[in-house]
Motif scaffolding. Structure first.
Motif, PDB file in Angstrom:
ATOM      1  N   MET A 175       0.843  -1.182   0.000  1.00  0.00           N
ATOM      2  CA  MET A 175       0.000   0.000   0.000  1.00  0.00           C
ATOM      3  C   MET A 175       0.887   1.244   0.000  1.00  0.00           C
ATOM      4  SD  MET A 175      -3.123  -1.149   0.059  1.00  0.00           S
ATOM      5  CE  MET A 175      -4.121   0.215   0.589  1.00  0.00           C
ATOM      6  N   GLY A 176       0.411   2.291  -0.607  1.00  0.00           N
ATOM      7  CA  GLY A 176       1.144   3.541  -0.665  1.00  0.00           C
ATOM      8  C   GLY A 176       0.640   4.517   0.374  1.00  0.00           C
ATOM      9  N   LEU A 177       0.453   5.738  -0.024  1.00  0.00           N
ATOM     10  CA  LEU A 177      -0.026   6.764   0.900  1.00  0.00           C
ATOM     11  C   LEU A 177      -1.497   6.530   1.214  1.00  0.00           C
ATOM     12  CD1 LEU A 177       1.589  10.023  -0.501  1.00  0.00           C
ATOM     13  CD2 LEU A 177       1.933   9.052   1.756  1.00  0.00           C
ATOM     14  N   HIS A 178      -1.784   6.319   2.468  1.00  0.00           N
ATOM     15  CA  HIS A 178      -3.174   6.182   2.903  1.00  0.00           C
ATOM     16  C   HIS A 178      -3.789   7.573   3.008  1.00  0.00           C
ATOM     17  CE1 HIS A 178      -2.948   1.908   3.725  1.00  0.00           C
ATOM     18  NE2 HIS A 178      -1.753   2.124   4.234  1.00  0.00           N
ATOM     19  N   ALA A 179      -5.085   7.638   3.186  1.00  0.00           N
ATOM     20  CA  ALA A 179      -5.805   8.912   3.164  1.00  0.00           C
ATOM     21  C   ALA A 179      -5.291   9.899   4.211  1.00  0.00           C
ATOM     22  CB  ALA A 179      -7.301   8.679   3.344  1.00  0.00           C
ATOM     23  N   ARG A 180      -5.120   9.462   5.447  1.00  0.00           N
ATOM     24  CA  ARG A 180      -4.708  10.396   6.503  1.00  0.00           C
ATOM     25  C   ARG A 180      -3.304  10.968   6.262  1.00  0.00           C
ATOM     26  NH1 ARG A 180      -5.035   8.695  12.585  1.00  0.00           N
ATOM     27  NH2 ARG A 180      -6.992   9.829  12.652  1.00  0.00           N
ATOM     28  N   PRO A 181      -2.264  10.127   6.029  1.00  0.00           N
ATOM     29  CA  PRO A 181      -0.944  10.706   5.766  1.00  0.00           C
ATOM     30  C   PRO A 181      -0.901  11.523   4.473  1.00  0.00           C
ATOM     31  CG  PRO A 181      -0.801   8.306   5.841  1.00  0.00           C
ATOM     32  CD  PRO A 181      -2.203   8.685   6.156  1.00  0.00           C
ATOM     33  N   ALA A 182      -1.654  11.088   3.466  1.00  0.00           N
ATOM     34  CA  ALA A 182      -1.697  11.857   2.219  1.00  0.00           C
ATOM     35  C   ALA A 182      -2.307  13.227   2.466  1.00  0.00           C
ATOM     36  CB  ALA A 182      -2.487  11.101   1.150  1.00  0.00           C
ATOM     37  N   ALA A 183      -3.384  13.275   3.255  1.00  0.00           N
ATOM     38  CA  ALA A 183      -4.026  14.556   3.566  1.00  0.00           C
ATOM     39  C   ALA A 183      -3.093  15.458   4.363  1.00  0.00           C
ATOM     40  CB  ALA A 183      -5.324  14.322   4.337  1.00  0.00           C
ATOM     41  N   PHE A 230       0.196  15.415   4.238  1.00  0.00           N
ATOM     42  CA  PHE A 230       1.215  15.866   3.302  1.00  0.00           C
ATOM     43  C   PHE A 230       0.684  16.982   2.412  1.00  0.00           C
ATOM     44  CE2 PHE A 230       3.021  15.367  -1.024  1.00  0.00           C
ATOM     45  CZ  PHE A 230       4.294  15.829  -0.760  1.00  0.00           C
ATOM     46  N   VAL A 231      -0.499  16.787   1.842  1.00  0.00           N
ATOM     47  CA  VAL A 231      -1.101  17.791   0.955  1.00  0.00           C
ATOM     48  C   VAL A 231      -1.340  19.094   1.719  1.00  0.00           C
ATOM     49  CG1 VAL A 231      -3.190  18.355  -0.374  1.00  0.00           C
ATOM     50  CG2 VAL A 231      -2.078  16.132  -0.656  1.00  0.00           C
ATOM     51  N   ARG A 232      -1.779  18.994   2.948  1.00  0.00           N
ATOM     52  CA  ARG A 232      -2.000  20.188   3.770  1.00  0.00           C
ATOM     53  C   ARG A 232      -0.680  20.948   3.960  1.00  0.00           C
ATOM     54  NH1 ARG A 232      -5.562  18.426   6.829  1.00  0.00           N
ATOM     55  NH2 ARG A 232      -4.276  16.995   8.023  1.00  0.00           N
ATOM     56  N   ALA A 233       0.401  20.224   4.244  1.00  0.00           N
ATOM     57  CA  ALA A 233       1.713  20.857   4.428  1.00  0.00           C
ATOM     58  C   ALA A 233       2.183  21.515   3.134  1.00  0.00           C
ATOM     59  CB  ALA A 233       2.726  19.827   4.914  1.00  0.00           C
ATOM     60  N   VAL A 234       1.948  20.862   2.012  1.00  0.00           N
ATOM     61  CA  VAL A 234       2.333  21.456   0.714  1.00  0.00           C
ATOM     62  C   VAL A 234       1.560  22.752   0.496  1.00  0.00           C
ATOM     63  CG1 VAL A 234       2.261  21.159  -1.794  1.00  0.00           C
ATOM     64  CG2 VAL A 234       3.005  19.268  -0.345  1.00  0.00           C
ATOM     65  N   ASN A 235       0.267  22.720   0.730  1.00  0.00           N
ATOM     66  CA  ASN A 235      -0.551  23.921   0.526  1.00  0.00           C
ATOM     67  C   ASN A 235      -0.140  25.053   1.459  1.00  0.00           C
ATOM     68  OD1 ASN A 235      -2.412  23.411  -1.669  1.00  0.00           O
ATOM     69  ND2 ASN A 235      -3.179  21.762  -0.399  1.00  0.00           N
ATOM     70  N   GLU A 236       0.225  24.716   2.689  1.00  0.00           N
ATOM     71  CA  GLU A 236       0.675  25.745   3.639  1.00  0.00           C
ATOM     72  C   GLU A 236       2.008  26.343   3.215  1.00  0.00           C
ATOM     73  OE1 GLU A 236       0.630  23.831   7.464  1.00  0.00           O
ATOM     74  OE2 GLU A 236      -1.563  23.898   7.585  1.00  0.00           O
ATOM     75  N   ASP A 256       0.254  16.756  -8.906  1.00  0.00           N
ATOM     76  CA  ASP A 256       0.257  18.034  -8.204  1.00  0.00           C
ATOM     77  C   ASP A 256       0.077  17.718  -6.721  1.00  0.00           C
ATOM     78  OD1 ASP A 256      -0.267  20.501  -7.027  1.00  0.00           O
ATOM     79  OD2 ASP A 256      -1.626  21.155  -8.620  1.00  0.00           O
ATOM     80  N   ALA A 257       1.109  17.977  -5.930  1.00  0.00           N
ATOM     81  CA  ALA A 257       1.088  17.626  -4.512  1.00  0.00           C
ATOM     82  C   ALA A 257       0.143  18.506  -3.700  1.00  0.00           C
ATOM     83  CB  ALA A 257       2.499  17.686  -3.929  1.00  0.00           C
ATOM     84  N   ARG A 258      -0.460  19.509  -4.342  1.00  0.00           N
ATOM     85  CA  ARG A 258      -1.454  20.346  -3.659  1.00  0.00           C
ATOM     86  C   ARG A 258      -2.843  19.724  -3.750  1.00  0.00           C
ATOM     87  NH1 ARG A 258       0.049  25.568  -7.046  1.00  0.00           N
ATOM     88  NH2 ARG A 258      -0.110  23.907  -8.587  1.00  0.00           N
ATOM     89  N   SER A 259      -2.965  18.627  -4.500  1.00  0.00           N
ATOM     90  CA  SER A 259      -4.257  17.999  -4.745  1.00  0.00           C
ATOM     91  C   SER A 259      -4.309  16.612  -4.104  1.00  0.00           C
ATOM     92  CB  SER A 259      -4.504  17.875  -6.252  1.00  0.00           C
ATOM     93  OG  SER A 259      -5.585  17.001  -6.507  1.00  0.00           O
ATOM     94  N   LEU A 273       9.166  18.656   3.666  1.00  0.00           N
ATOM     95  CA  LEU A 273       8.115  17.826   3.086  1.00  0.00           C
ATOM     96  C   LEU A 273       8.606  16.390   2.889  1.00  0.00           C
ATOM     97  CD1 LEU A 273       6.676  20.345   0.461  1.00  0.00           C
ATOM     98  CD2 LEU A 273       5.567  19.586   2.592  1.00  0.00           C
ATOM     99  N   ALA A 274       9.857  16.237   2.454  1.00  0.00           N
ATOM    100  CA  ALA A 274      10.424  14.899   2.287  1.00  0.00           C
ATOM    101  C   ALA A 274      10.511  14.184   3.633  1.00  0.00           C
ATOM    102  CB  ALA A 274      11.801  14.989   1.635  1.00  0.00           C
ATOM    103  N   ALA A 275      10.918  14.903   4.664  1.00  0.00           N
ATOM    104  CA  ALA A 275      11.006  14.313   6.001  1.00  0.00           C
ATOM    105  C   ALA A 275       9.628  13.884   6.492  1.00  0.00           C
ATOM    106  CB  ALA A 275      11.645  15.303   6.969  1.00  0.00           C
ATOM    107  N   LEU A 276       8.616  14.673   6.173  1.00  0.00           N
ATOM    108  CA  LEU A 276       7.250  14.312   6.559  1.00  0.00           C
ATOM    109  C   LEU A 276       6.844  12.994   5.903  1.00  0.00           C
ATOM    110  CD1 LEU A 276       4.517  14.912   7.891  1.00  0.00           C
ATOM    111  CD2 LEU A 276       3.962  16.331   5.906  1.00  0.00           C
ATOM    112  N   LEU A 277       7.123  12.850   4.622  1.00  0.00           N
ATOM    113  CA  LEU A 277       6.798  11.600   3.922  1.00  0.00           C
ATOM    114  C   LEU A 277       7.546  10.418   4.532  1.00  0.00           C
ATOM    115  CD1 LEU A 277       6.765  12.660   0.172  1.00  0.00           C
ATOM    116  CD2 LEU A 277       4.814  11.961   1.556  1.00  0.00           C
TER     117      LEU A 277
END
Length: 87
Positions: A1-9, A11-17, A33-36, A76-80
């Motif tokens: 499995m890859g990015l699940h919904a919670r960690p993906a959300a 990550f996307v939130r951090a990118v948008n911020e 697009d990592a903002r999506s 962002l990389a560290a977060l992932l």
């Protein structure tokens, strides 16, 4: 499995911020697009795969300098990596 919904959300939130137009990609793909959240989830990054975070230098807001952009991408990389999903 890859990015699940919670960690993906998260990550996307951090990118948008960050205010940066980040693209997340693995080798051989066009990237997402990592903002999506939808694009990140649809990209189907497999657990443990290596990804690259990129920013088009011409699209960086003036408020961000090159050093600031590199610092944000490293964060962002560290977060992932801390989520254990991708590297």
């Amino acid at each position: 499995m890859g990015l699940h919904a919670r960690p993906a959300a998260e990550f996307v939130r951090a990118v948008n911020e960050s205010g940066l137009p980040v693209v997340i990609r693995k080798d051989g793909t066009a990237g997402a697009d990592a903002r999506s959240l939808l694009q990140v989830m649809a990209a189907d990054f497999q657990h443990g795969c290596e990804v690259r975070l990129e920013v088009d230098a011409g699209a960086v807001p003036e408020a961000h300098g090159a050093g600031d952009t590199e610092r944000i991408l490293a964060s962002l990389a560290a977060l992932l990596e801390s989520q254990g999903s991708v590297h």
